[in-house]
Design a protein around this motif. Structure first.
Motif, PDB file in Angstrom:
ATOM      1  N   TRP A  79      -0.037   8.312  -9.466  1.00 27.87           N
ATOM      2  CA  TRP A  79       0.831   7.174  -9.761  1.00 27.87           C
ATOM      3  C   TRP A  79      -0.009   6.072 -10.402  1.00 27.87           C
ATOM      4  CZ3 TRP A  79       0.491   2.134  -8.010  1.00 27.87           C
ATOM      5  CH2 TRP A  79       1.605   1.311  -8.251  1.00 27.87           C
ATOM      6  N   VAL A  80       0.444   5.575 -11.554  1.00 30.89           N
ATOM      7  CA  VAL A  80      -0.282   4.523 -12.281  1.00 30.89           C
ATOM      8  C   VAL A  80       0.693   3.420 -12.649  1.00 30.89           C
ATOM      9  CG1 VAL A  80      -1.688   3.962 -14.293  1.00 30.89           C
ATOM     10  CG2 VAL A  80      -1.900   6.215 -13.220  1.00 30.89           C
ATOM     11  N   ASP A  81       0.336   2.168 -12.305  1.00 32.64           N
ATOM     12  CA  ASP A  81       1.164   1.016 -12.659  1.00 32.64           C
ATOM     13  C   ASP A  81       0.635   0.435 -13.973  1.00 32.64           C
ATOM     14  OD1 ASP A  81       2.658  -1.267 -12.855  1.00 32.64           O
ATOM     15  OD2 ASP A  81       2.417  -1.873 -10.773  1.00 32.64           O
ATOM     16  N   ILE A  82       1.138   0.942 -15.081  1.00 33.70           N
ATOM     17  CA  ILE A  82       0.674   0.510 -16.401  1.00 33.70           C
ATOM     18  C   ILE A  82       0.996  -0.962 -16.644  1.00 33.70           C
ATOM     19  CG2 ILE A  82       0.897   0.889 -18.886  1.00 33.70           C
ATOM     20  CD1 ILE A  82       1.478   3.793 -18.298  1.00 33.70           C
ATOM     21  N   ARG A  83       2.143  -1.397 -16.160  1.00 29.15           N
ATOM     22  CA  ARG A  83       2.555  -2.798 -16.363  1.00 29.15           C
ATOM     23  C   ARG A  83       1.557  -3.748 -15.715  1.00 29.15           C
ATOM     24  NH1 ARG A  83       6.059  -6.438 -13.335  1.00 29.15           N
ATOM     25  NH2 ARG A  83       5.900  -4.887 -11.701  1.00 29.15           N
ATOM     26  N   GLN A  84       1.113  -3.428 -14.484  1.00 27.45           N
ATOM     27  CA  GLN A  84       0.172  -4.296 -13.784  1.00 27.45           C
ATOM     28  C   GLN A  84      -1.200  -4.264 -14.446  1.00 27.45           C
ATOM     29  OE1 GLN A  84       1.363  -6.157 -11.345  1.00 27.45           O
ATOM     30  NE2 GLN A  84      -0.549  -7.267 -11.082  1.00 27.45           N
ATOM     31  N   ILE A  85      -1.607  -3.101 -14.947  1.00 28.50           N
ATOM     32  CA  ILE A  85      -2.881  -3.002 -15.667  1.00 28.50           C
ATOM     33  C   ILE A  85      -2.843  -3.871 -16.919  1.00 28.50           C
ATOM     34  CG2 ILE A  85      -4.351  -1.442 -16.986  1.00 28.50           C
ATOM     35  CD1 ILE A  85      -3.638   0.760 -15.008  1.00 28.50           C
ATOM     36  N   TYR A  86      -1.729  -3.819 -17.642  1.00 28.77           N
ATOM     37  CA  TYR A  86      -1.580  -4.643 -18.848  1.00 28.77           C
ATOM     38  C   TYR A  86      -1.663  -6.129 -18.508  1.00 28.77           C
ATOM     39  CZ  TYR A  86       0.935  -7.152 -22.528  1.00 28.77           C
ATOM     40  OH  TYR A  86       1.305  -8.061 -23.475  1.00 28.77           O
ATOM     41  N   PHE A 125       0.796  -1.222   0.000  1.00 24.96           N
ATOM     42  CA  PHE A 125       0.000   0.000   0.000  1.00 24.96           C
ATOM     43  C   PHE A 125       0.835   1.281   0.000  1.00 24.96           C
ATOM     44  CE2 PHE A 125      -2.880  -3.176   1.851  1.00 24.96           C
ATOM     45  CZ  PHE A 125      -3.976  -3.030   1.004  1.00 24.96           C
ATOM     46  N   PHE A 126       2.120   1.196   0.202  1.00 25.05           N
ATOM     47  CA  PHE A 126       2.924   2.418   0.148  1.00 25.05           C
ATOM     48  C   PHE A 126       4.364   2.081  -0.214  1.00 25.05           C
ATOM     49  CE2 PHE A 126       3.610   0.924   4.422  1.00 25.05           C
ATOM     50  CZ  PHE A 126       4.921   1.257   4.713  1.00 25.05           C
ATOM     51  N   GLU A 127       5.061   3.119  -0.685  1.00 31.93           N
ATOM     52  CA  GLU A 127       6.447   2.966  -1.131  1.00 31.93           C
ATOM     53  C   GLU A 127       7.212   4.242  -0.813  1.00 31.93           C
ATOM     54  OE1 GLU A 127       8.705   2.462  -5.430  1.00 31.93           O
ATOM     55  OE2 GLU A 127       6.788   1.446  -5.114  1.00 31.93           O
ATOM     56  N   ILE A 128       8.458   4.088  -0.379  1.00 30.10           N
ATOM     57  CA  ILE A 128       9.319   5.225  -0.093  1.00 30.10           C
ATOM     58  C   ILE A 128      10.599   5.062  -0.908  1.00 30.10           C
ATOM     59  CG2 ILE A 128      10.619   6.483   1.658  1.00 30.10           C
ATOM     60  CD1 ILE A 128       8.596   5.571   3.721  1.00 30.10           C
ATOM     61  N   LYS A 133      -0.690   3.757  -2.247  1.00 33.02           N
ATOM     62  CA  LYS A 133      -1.449   2.966  -3.222  1.00 33.02           C
ATOM     63  C   LYS A 133      -2.684   2.350  -2.560  1.00 33.02           C
ATOM     64  CE  LYS A 133       2.486   0.831  -3.820  1.00 33.02           C
ATOM     65  NZ  LYS A 133       3.532  -0.118  -4.264  1.00 33.02           N
ATOM     66  N   PRO A 134      -3.793   3.091  -2.476  1.00 35.00           N
ATOM     67  CA  PRO A 134      -5.000   2.526  -1.865  1.00 35.00           C
ATOM     68  C   PRO A 134      -5.603   1.388  -2.677  1.00 35.00           C
ATOM     69  CG  PRO A 134      -5.473   4.658  -2.853  1.00 35.00           C
ATOM     70  CD  PRO A 134      -3.990   4.470  -2.928  1.00 35.00           C
ATOM     71  N   VAL A 135      -5.396   1.404  -3.988  1.00 35.89           N
ATOM     72  CA  VAL A 135      -5.820   0.309  -4.859  1.00 35.89           C
ATOM     73  C   VAL A 135      -4.590  -0.235  -5.564  1.00 35.89           C
ATOM     74  CG1 VAL A 135      -8.158   1.178  -5.171  1.00 35.89           C
ATOM     75  CG2 VAL A 135      -6.368   1.897  -6.731  1.00 35.89           C
ATOM     76  N   SER A 150       1.398  10.057  -5.616  1.00 35.78           N
ATOM     77  CA  SER A 150       2.823  10.175  -5.357  1.00 35.78           C
ATOM     78  C   SER A 150       3.171  11.617  -5.000  1.00 35.78           C
ATOM     79  CB  SER A 150       3.651   9.738  -6.574  1.00 35.78           C
ATOM     80  OG  SER A 150       3.470  10.639  -7.639  1.00 35.78           O
ATOM     81  N   GLY A 151       4.132  11.763  -4.122  1.00 32.24           N
ATOM     82  CA  GLY A 151       4.615  13.079  -3.746  1.00 32.24           C
ATOM     83  C   GLY A 151       6.118  13.055  -3.554  1.00 32.24           C
ATOM     84  N   ILE A 152       6.779  14.123  -3.954  1.00 34.26           N
ATOM     85  CA  ILE A 152       8.229  14.197  -3.831  1.00 34.26           C
ATOM     86  C   ILE A 152       8.619  15.587  -3.352  1.00 34.26           C
ATOM     87  CG2 ILE A 152       8.481  14.825  -6.265  1.00 34.26           C
ATOM     88  CD1 ILE A 152      11.175  13.416  -6.270  1.00 34.26           C
ATOM     89  N   ILE A 153       9.608  15.630  -2.488  1.00 31.97           N
ATOM     90  CA  ILE A 153      10.181  16.898  -2.054  1.00 31.97           C
ATOM     91  C   ILE A 153      11.693  16.717  -2.027  1.00 31.97           C
ATOM     92  CG2 ILE A 153       9.934  16.283   0.398  1.00 31.97           C
ATOM     93  CD1 ILE A 153       9.520  19.303   0.918  1.00 31.97           C
ATOM     94  N   GLY A 154      12.394  17.719  -2.546  1.00 32.24           N
ATOM     95  CA  GLY A 154      13.842  17.597  -2.631  1.00 32.24           C
ATOM     96  C   GLY A 154      14.508  18.954  -2.650  1.00 32.24           C
ATOM     97  N   TYR A 155      15.819  18.926  -2.781  1.00 29.76           N
ATOM     98  CA  TYR A 155      16.597  20.162  -2.812  1.00 29.76           C
ATOM     99  C   TYR A 155      17.590  20.085  -3.959  1.00 29.76           C
ATOM    100  CZ  TYR A 155      18.844  24.381  -1.090  1.00 29.76           C
ATOM    101  OH  TYR A 155      19.315  25.668  -0.968  1.00 29.76           O
ATOM    102  N   ARG A 156      17.769  21.204  -4.652  1.00 33.95           N
ATOM    103  CA  ARG A 156      18.627  21.296  -5.817  1.00 33.95           C
ATOM    104  C   ARG A 156      19.856  22.152  -5.480  1.00 33.95           C
ATOM    105  NH1 ARG A 156      15.049  23.432  -8.512  1.00 33.95           N
ATOM    106  NH2 ARG A 156      15.656  25.585  -8.060  1.00 33.95           N
ATOM    107  N   PHE A 157      21.046  21.570  -5.647  1.00 34.27           N
ATOM    108  CA  PHE A 157      22.305  22.296  -5.434  1.00 34.27           C
ATOM    109  C   PHE A 157      22.903  22.639  -6.789  1.00 34.27           C
ATOM    110  CE2 PHE A 157      21.613  19.336  -1.981  1.00 34.27           C
ATOM    111  CZ  PHE A 157      21.810  20.108  -0.841  1.00 34.27           C
ATOM    112  N   VAL A 158      23.094  23.935  -7.057  1.00 31.06           N
ATOM    113  CA  VAL A 158      23.564  24.381  -8.361  1.00 31.06           C
ATOM    114  C   VAL A 158      24.904  25.091  -8.215  1.00 31.06           C
ATOM    115  CG1 VAL A 158      23.014  25.756 -10.407  1.00 31.06           C
ATOM    116  CG2 VAL A 158      21.182  24.662  -9.104  1.00 31.06           C
ATOM    117  N   GLU A 159      25.824  24.788  -9.121  1.00 31.50           N
ATOM    118  CA  GLU A 159      27.094  25.506  -9.152  1.00 31.50           C
ATOM    119  C   GLU A 159      26.833  26.975  -9.502  1.00 31.50           C
ATOM    120  OE1 GLU A 159      31.414  25.367 -11.470  1.00 31.50           O
ATOM    121  OE2 GLU A 159      29.839  23.919 -11.957  1.00 31.50           O
ATOM    122  N   ASP A 160      27.239  27.846  -8.620  1.00 32.25           N
ATOM    123  CA  ASP A 160      26.936  29.267  -8.778  1.00 32.25           C
ATOM    124  C   ASP A 160      27.953  29.923  -9.707  1.00 32.25           C
ATOM    125  OD1 ASP A 160      25.824  31.698  -8.547  1.00 32.25           O
ATOM    126  OD2 ASP A 160      26.358  32.039  -6.449  1.00 32.25           O
TER     127      ASP A 160
END
Length: 243
Positions: free
Chosen positions: A217-224, A136-139, A182-184, A190-200
């Motif tokens: 989030w959709v699992d197309i492979r499993q639907i197929y 039901f969930f993934e990290i 993934k309730p079904v 899906s949700g993502i949070i991150g940080y971007r480090f850029v050469e200044d």
């Protein structure tokens, strides 16, 4: 004469009944074997359809929100790669923002009101590790590095002429955490949070910052797989068993 005919009819009927009984016994003996063969084939084909795959394709359409040079922007792109042993995902990505997808920010430049717009395109190579992979969930822990080109325009408020333009190349690395609920079986959030480090490269331009994204989030492979199993394979074997 009549007695001989009666005896002949009796003997013929007796022989017919004996052979009919033997034929019925043969069909009863063979029928279970046919059932076992069909059932075994059905199980084998089902296991092959839902088999574990060491390598499978990966496609992700990404829609991120971020801040670039103090301007809130929407970054759209996609990732294409492969999933290795269910735990490791790697590949290439392409992202872009344009004037129409960024927000014009009012500012003051040389004592005049101006609008700042940002154009950005970049490529990435990414790696994602599935830290937790449950029903039901993934990290996941994504890491990416890339290179791109920017174009920042400072225009007069009436948008008639460009007051200042800055453009060039930049390199960056980013990381974060991604969660999928993934309730079904086939669809989730899906949700993502991150940080971007850029050469200044330019001291007065800052691309460092947080980014976040929320999507479907959709699992197309499993639907197929399920379409093949429930729509074609199972009805086919049910029909064979009935026959």
């Amino acid at each position: 004469m009549i007695t001989k005919i009666r005896k002949l009819i009796f003997i013929t009927t007796l022989i017919f009944n004996v052979f009919t009984g033997l034929a019925q016994n043969d069909s009863i003996a063979v029928h279970p074997n046919k059932l076992d063969s069909i059932t075994s084939k059905f199980r084998k084909d089902s296991a092959h359809l839902y088999r574990f795959q060491k390598i499978r394709p990966y496609l992700n359409f990404d829609n991120r929100n971020s801040v670039v040079t103090n301007v809130p922007v929407n970054v759209r792109g996609f990732q294409l790669g492969a999933v290795l042993y269910r735990k490791h995902t790697t590949g290439l990505g392409f992202y872009t923002i344009k004037d129409k997808s960024s927000i014009n920010v009012k500012s003051i430049f040389d004592n005049q009101d101006v609008l700042i717009t940002t154009r950005l395109n970049y490529f990435t190579t990414f790696y994602q590790y599935a830290l937790v992979a449950k029903r039901f969930f993934e990290i996941d822990i994504p890491i990416e590095t890339g290179i791109g080109k920017f174009n920042i325009n400072t225009k007069s408020e009436d948008d008639e002429h460009i007051v200042l333009q800055k453009k060039g190349w930049f390199a960056f690395v980013g990381t974060g955490i991604k969660t999928v609920i993934k309730p079904v079986k086939h669809i989730g959030i899906s949700g993502i949070i991150g940080y971007r480090f850029v050469e200044d490269i330019f001291t007065n331009i800052n691309f460092n910052g947080l980014y976040y994204s929320v999507g479907v989030w959709v699992d197309i492979r499993q639907i197929y797989r399920d379409i093949r199993f429930y729509g074609f394979m199972r009805p086919k074997y049910h029909k064979a068993l009935k026959n």
